[in-house]
Write an enzyme that holds these catalytic residues in place. Sequence first.
Site, short mmCIF file in Angstrom:
data_model
loop_
_atom_site.label_atom_id
_atom_site.label_comp_id
_atom_site.label_asym_id
_atom_site.label_seq_id
_atom_site.Cartn_x
_atom_site.Cartn_y
_atom_site.Cartn_z
N GLY A 56 0.86 -1.18 0.00
CA GLY A 56 0.00 0.00 0.00
C GLY A 56 0.88 1.22 0.00
O GLY A 56 2.10 1.12 0.20
N ASP A 229 -15.77 -12.54 -23.90
CA ASP A 229 -16.41 -12.57 -22.58
C ASP A 229 -17.87 -13.03 -22.66
O ASP A 229 -18.28 -13.94 -21.95
CB ASP A 229 -16.32 -11.21 -21.88
CG ASP A 229 -14.89 -10.70 -21.80
OD1 ASP A 229 -13.97 -11.54 -21.92
OD2 ASP A 229 -14.70 -9.49 -21.62
#
Length: 512
Positions: A56, A229
Amino acid sequence: MVVEEKVIILDFGGQYTQLIARMIREQKVYCEILPYNVSLEELLQAKPSALIFSGGLASVYEPEAPYCDPRFYRLGIPVLGICYGMQLMARDLGGEILQAPIQEYGRTFLSVTESGELFKGLGKRFVAWMSHADQVTAVPPGFRVLAQSKDTPVAAMADETAKLYGLQFHPEVIHTPQWQAILSNFLFRICRFSGEWTIENFVENSIREIREQAGPHGRAVCGLSGGVDSSVAAMLVHKAIGPRLFCIFVDHGLLRKGEKEEVLSTFQDKFNMQIIAVDAAEEFLKLLEGVTDPEEKRKIIGRHFIRVFEREAEKLGDIDFLVQGTLYPDVIESGTATAALIKSHHNVGGLPEDMQLALIEPLKYLFKDEVRRVGEELGLPEEMVWRHPFPGPGLAVRILGEVTPEKLSILREADNIIVEEIKRAGLYRKIWQVFAVLPNILSVGVKGDRRTYAHTVALRAVTSRDGMTADWYPIPYEVLSTISSRLVNEIPQVNRFVYDLTSKPPSTIEWE
Ligand code: XMP
């Protein structure tokens, strides 16, 4: 998804979180990403068998620094903290973190002080990828230091009894050459996983789950565009509920050469699926007459697409489910702040807002490369599995200015020539997208002994990981030269060919 061995990655905002997920799945272990602030209850519902805390950007001592419920350390399952994740673990469990006097970025040599299970088989020294401003200066009680570098006193730490591990470096990037060994030590030695998550058992599981969700009588509708997809999602649902799935294929007149025929022959003839093919080309072209503004074109197509889809879906009577080919990156990203509107994207088959249907999204935990593998597993033709992405508004955003039947037919021919030559040169799979654009520029030329005043075709070819950023692809001169001659020789309305050499940003991939 219900699986026995599952890693949950808590996302603390690092840039490599999705990469961690992909690397773990490459080791045939299933994983999902959850935001760092999930509640204990939500986490337990996901049934994790191990946790990974991602990197992070924050510093653990900033007041706004992201943190998780400290009970996560005591679930009795292994926890691996990476970079920020390790610093947080150290802070929460009583260690000490300070700003590093010398910040380490890039390749760094590590000396292993104690290999433990995590570094078993790695030797005494290895190279790792570091990127941090803070560092752990004292490990929490119960922890040992596993490795150090010249400037980092704790490059790795572990409390093996509590199964808690921390790495200051990034084991998920290829610049840590031993990444595979480290992740597999964690997954197979420490977590004792068997690594049996494969595409075959994903297919099996997901067919079972779709059957459960749809129940014995549920009927579903799917907007099939021919893209990988929606094709793979439709095939999975078809395997699960057979003729209770209805696919709607809308030909908006903005498709590529041969696309409609290919979709129908694959799904109707080969796989015996129920396809409702709607020929709506005239309606769309009428609505687009005289429209030149790119956003306006996109909106007209988007709105009308949904209208046509609804009209056809209504004819089917009672429908309970809408099938969508949503992928995992969309699911993860939809939780984050939205970027400024650059273009109004709409997905063909997107959810019409007032249709009261439950969603079936069989691909919502998969990355694109995994969807392709599922497609191959289900027998989808190679052409379709590896087809480049194509925008919902189709060729309309590749013709600058007004869309007319004549321009569409020029662009179709040009696009077909370009793709044929790129495939012939063996480059198709190296490129994210390659296509023709009609910039609506007429220029003077000479063909034979005659003056011409004809169209220019532009070629766009880019590499990209996800379409968010892109680099232009350097097509070899010989291939460009063949494309150039074919375009001007085979298409009478074309007398000029240009090559787009811009990356994204500052350009976008599509021209409109
Ligand atoms: P841009 O042009 O924004 O495109 O750089 C990024 C990627 O998205 C595709 N694209 C779309 N896909 N509906 C879609 O489903 C759309 O309206 C749309 N517009 C762009 C584009 O082809 C590229 O892969």
